[in-house]
Write an enzyme that holds these catalytic residues in place. Structure first.
Site, short mmCIF file in Angstrom:
data_model
loop_
_atom_site.label_atom_id
_atom_site.label_comp_id
_atom_site.label_asym_id
_atom_site.label_seq_id
_atom_site.Cartn_x
_atom_site.Cartn_y
_atom_site.Cartn_z
N HIS A 648 -19.78 -7.70 -3.59
CA HIS A 648 -19.36 -7.19 -3.15
C HIS A 648 -19.64 -5.66 -2.58
CE1 HIS A 648 -14.87 -6.16 -1.23
NE2 HIS A 648 -14.85 -5.52 -1.79
N HIS A 701 -5.15 -3.55 0.49
CA HIS A 701 -4.25 -1.82 0.43
C HIS A 701 -2.71 -2.28 0.84
CE1 HIS A 701 -8.75 -2.19 0.69
NE2 HIS A 701 -8.59 -0.79 -0.42
#
Length: 762
Positions: A648, A701
């Site tokens: 990732h 986020h």
């Protein structure tokens, strides 16, 4: 007389007083007067610490309520329209609004300014926003107020400013496209006004930071330096031009000949530039040598530094200054706070206060070579260097032999991707558009309390294990109920993606008070790599094995990669970064193989910091990329073809490193793409990236939960760029910071979107 000075000092305080005051102010628990009082006390303490350490000329202007670049934006009047007060001048609320965004009030809601890395450090700055019609106006009296404060306390001061070219370079053009250099002539008069006011306050020297001189600069920016500094030289004050984070290289002649009174160079990062600069420096200029590492935690080899200084003193005499390599912002504050490190290890370390002492003793060693304090410091330094050179805690022959025995074959999978993926698809039996998450699930208050209680000895091993097992059971049940295809255990036992592993590796150590500012009130306490690195025991296997035993679905093992472990730690200085990365890779390789032996068929090795490791100069990129990709393959390549390796990465620029990402040869890469509307995938399409990709379909986020149709649209866009059979479906990043309700809601929509795409392509 050689002069000792500092380029800047940490602002957070020995006990993170600034962080605590900021957060109390934001919550309404501390008023502005209280916040300002904390700032005033910190500045007073920090000036005293530096003066008592022996620093002759103290930096002023290095303190910031959030970030030094943001402070300059307010001083220059570079306040985006969405934050401008309706009445009167900018306030602290304006400053914090620019940094954190505004949800209501005077601005009616406004998103924060962009934040990005300060050169190649782990500090982040607020990116200035420039319009083509940008006007600059001097405001924000902080610098002048702090000069007055310091002088009232009797200190000899050197105000610190970011130079005009660096400030413009760091900003972004907003709205209509234009060349930022067009703004230079509008900005320069403000520097003149600042210098005149500082001169009126009795200041003699000002430090002008131009670290972009260590970058590959276009010719028009080089030309602009000459134009700008020819104008600036007419203003009062003696000017020290400060460069750091690298060597001047082809900009050395430019920097040496600019019409300023002194030049600071970084001899920690670029010692090779010393002889040339000594020959090229005009005879009237001061040369400041950055010989003490401002961004690491190890004691300076004083004898080695002194040899350079003595040679320089023979040539320069009174024109020699001594300093850290860069601002000490990147170093923890004071080693004396550490009361639980063993004596030997502590003797190897130096934080900001101790680095100031080293700078001062080096200057004194030039001025008074036989002084008792100098002789004692040199003797101690010799003892430290000898201790580190011989310590069996640092040097592990078995680790070194294993690194020396690495062959090319060790960093190559047994078969090519096309052969591996056929076996993996047959064994894993996953649907088209398989769904998974990046690894972490919400870290609840109960998880944090259990971890804290265990560390404090309030929970037994058995009690803590059961608490974590309970969290894992919950995470697995939720994922099964939501219909995810590849599950994770949720990482409840992990406080941090680096710290968790570093605590279990030999060669790492942790401090109690080694905090450094990352941005605003966010402080991090990096682990210290002090010796050869190895894995004494398995680190994750029992947790993952337990999780796999709860489900018939595929469970993914989760590890942090060697480059990220290295980049987010304080590294050793006695061996190269790539050697440390290889040691880490071998430790992680052992963990990967243990996971495979435990029946785990997918292992994810996160390399969040892969791109962060890029050197500042393009010419040095390839060497870094070669070893960074090699160490990833080294930790991933011991497994069978049937075991699938994921990685990732969470950043938004792939075009310039896409070949190296392909060279990592991960079977699946998951990336952040939702905020770019899948446009990031164009880089993978243009390059014809061969392996599988999981483009993030929603932004973790934000607390906002996008609906299934929005995610499905993103997947359709992804399928136009990447063949559907090579696409995975996942969030942008880990879910550690989110709450469970929004996490579940978003994952329901994500699974629904994946199922919709399967129907459309059936």
């Amino acid at each position: 007389m050689a002069l000792a000075h500092s380029l800047g000092f940490p602002r957070i305080g020995r006990d993170r007083e600034l962080k605590k005051a900021q957060e109390a102010f934001w919550k309404g628990e501390l008023d502005e007067a209280g916040l300002r009082a904390v700032g005033r006390d910190l500045r007073k303490t920090h000036w005293e610490l530096q003066k008592n350490a022996g620093i002759d000329l103290l930096p002023v202007g290095d303190f910031a309520w959030y970030d030094q670049v943001l402070t300059h934006s307010l001083m220059f009047g570079v306040i985006p329209r969405r934050f401008r007060p309706q009445h009167g001048p900018a306030t602290l609320q304006t400053l914090f609004g620019m940094a954190r965004g505004v949800s209501d009030g005077c601005c009616g809601g406004a998103h924060a300014q962009e934040m990005t890395k300060w050169f190649d450090t782990n500090y982040h700055y607020l990116v200035p926003e420039f319009g083509a019609d940008q006007q600059f106006q001097l405001g924000w009296e902080q610098l002048f107020e702090e000069v007055e404060e310091a002088r009232a306390l009797g200190h000899a001061v050197k105000p610190v400013l970011i130079g005009p070219l660096t400030y413009l370079w760091l900003g972004k053009a907003k709205g209509a496209e234009f060349d930022k250099l067009e703004l230079l002539d509008r900005l320069l008069p403000l520097y003149g006004q600042i210098f005149q006011r500082l001169a009126a306050q009795g200041v003699e020297w000002v430090q002008i930071d131009e670290p972009i001189l260590v970058l590959d600069l276009p010719q028009d920016w080089k030309n602009a330096f000459e134009r700008a500094y020819n104008q600036i030289q007419r203003e009062p004050l003696k000017k020290l031009l400060a460069t750091y984070f690298g060597g001047l290289e082809e900009n050395l002649g430019l920097a040496a000949n600019l019409p300023v009174d002194g030049l600071h160079i970084d001899l920690v990062r670029a010692p090779e530039q010393y002889p040339t600069i000594l020959d090229r420096l005009p005879a009237y200029k001061v040369l400041s040598l950055g010989l003490v590492n401002g961004r690491n935690v190890w004691r300076c080899d004083l004898e080695k530094a002194l040899a350079t200084l003595q040679h320089a003193h023979e040539r320069l005499g009174e024109r020699l200054w001594v300093a850290p390599s860069c601002s000490l912002l990147h170093s923890p504050v004071d080693l004396d706070r550490e009361d639980q490190l063993d004596a030997e290890l502590k003797s190897w370390l130096a934080f900001a206060v101790q680095k100031c002492q080293e700078v001062a003793v080096l200057a004194q060693a030039v001025n008074q070579p036989q002084a008792r304090a100098v002789l004692k410091a040199l003797e101690q330094s010799r003892a430290v260097q000898a201790s580190r050179a011989a310590s069996p805690r640092i040097h592990k022959p078995a680790v070194q032999a294993r690194v020396a025995a690495i062959t090319t074959k060790d960093s190559q999978r047994r078969s090519a991707f096309t052969q591996r993926i056929a076996k993996q698809r047959a064994g894993l039996d996953l649907p088209l558009f398989p769904t998974t998450t990046i690894g972490s699930f919400p870290q609840t208050a109960s998880i944090r309390l259990a971890r804290q209680s265990f560390k404090q000895g309030k929970l037994s091993v058995a009690e803590y294990t059961e608490a974590m097992h309970s969290e894992i059971r919950h995470a697995v049940l939720v994922q099964e109920r939501l219909g995810l295809d590849v599950l994770v255990h949720g990482e409840a036992e992990r406080n941090d993606m680096v710290e968790y592993f570093a605590e279990q590796l030999d060669g790492y150590v942790f401090t109690r008070f080694g905090w450094v500012q990352s941005y605003g009130s966010r402080c991090v306490k990096p682990a210290l790599i002090f010796g050869d690195l190895s894995r004494p025991n398995a680190m994750t296997v029992e947790w993952i094995r337990y999780a796999q035993g709860l489900t018939d679905k595929v469970m993914k093992g989760m590890l942090t990669g060697p480059v990220t472990m290295l980049m987010w730690s304080f590294p050793r200085e006695d061996v190269s970064r790539e050697v440390q990365a290889r040691q880490l890779a071998l430790a992680i390789r052992d963990e990967v193989l243990d996971l495979e032996a435990a029946g785990i068929r997918i292992v994810q090795i996160d390399e969040a910091a892969f791109r962060e490791g890029l050197p500042l100069r393009r010419a040095q990129w390839q060497h870094y990329l070669d070893w960074a990709t090699e160490v990833f393959r080294l930790c991933a390549s011991g497994v069978r073809d049937e075991t699938q390796i994921h990685t990732h990465m969470c950043y938004s620029e792939f075009n310039d490193v896409i070949e190296s990402i392909a060279a990592m040869d991960a079977d699946v890469i998951t990336i952040e793409t939702s905020r770019s509307d899948m446009e990031l995938l164009d880089a993978f399409k243009a390059f014809a990236y061969p392996n599988e990709i999981g483009p993030g379909v929603y932004d973790i986020h934000s607390p906002r939960v996008p609906d299934a149709s929005e995610m499905a649209n993103l997947l359709r866009k992804a399928a136009q760029r990447i063949p559907a059979e090579r696409l995975w479906v996942n969030p942008d990043c880990g879910l550690k910071t989110r709450g469970w309700p929004e996490t579940e809601a978003a994952l329901v929509h994500m699974v629904t979107a994946a199922r919709q795409l399967r129907k459309e392509l059936a």
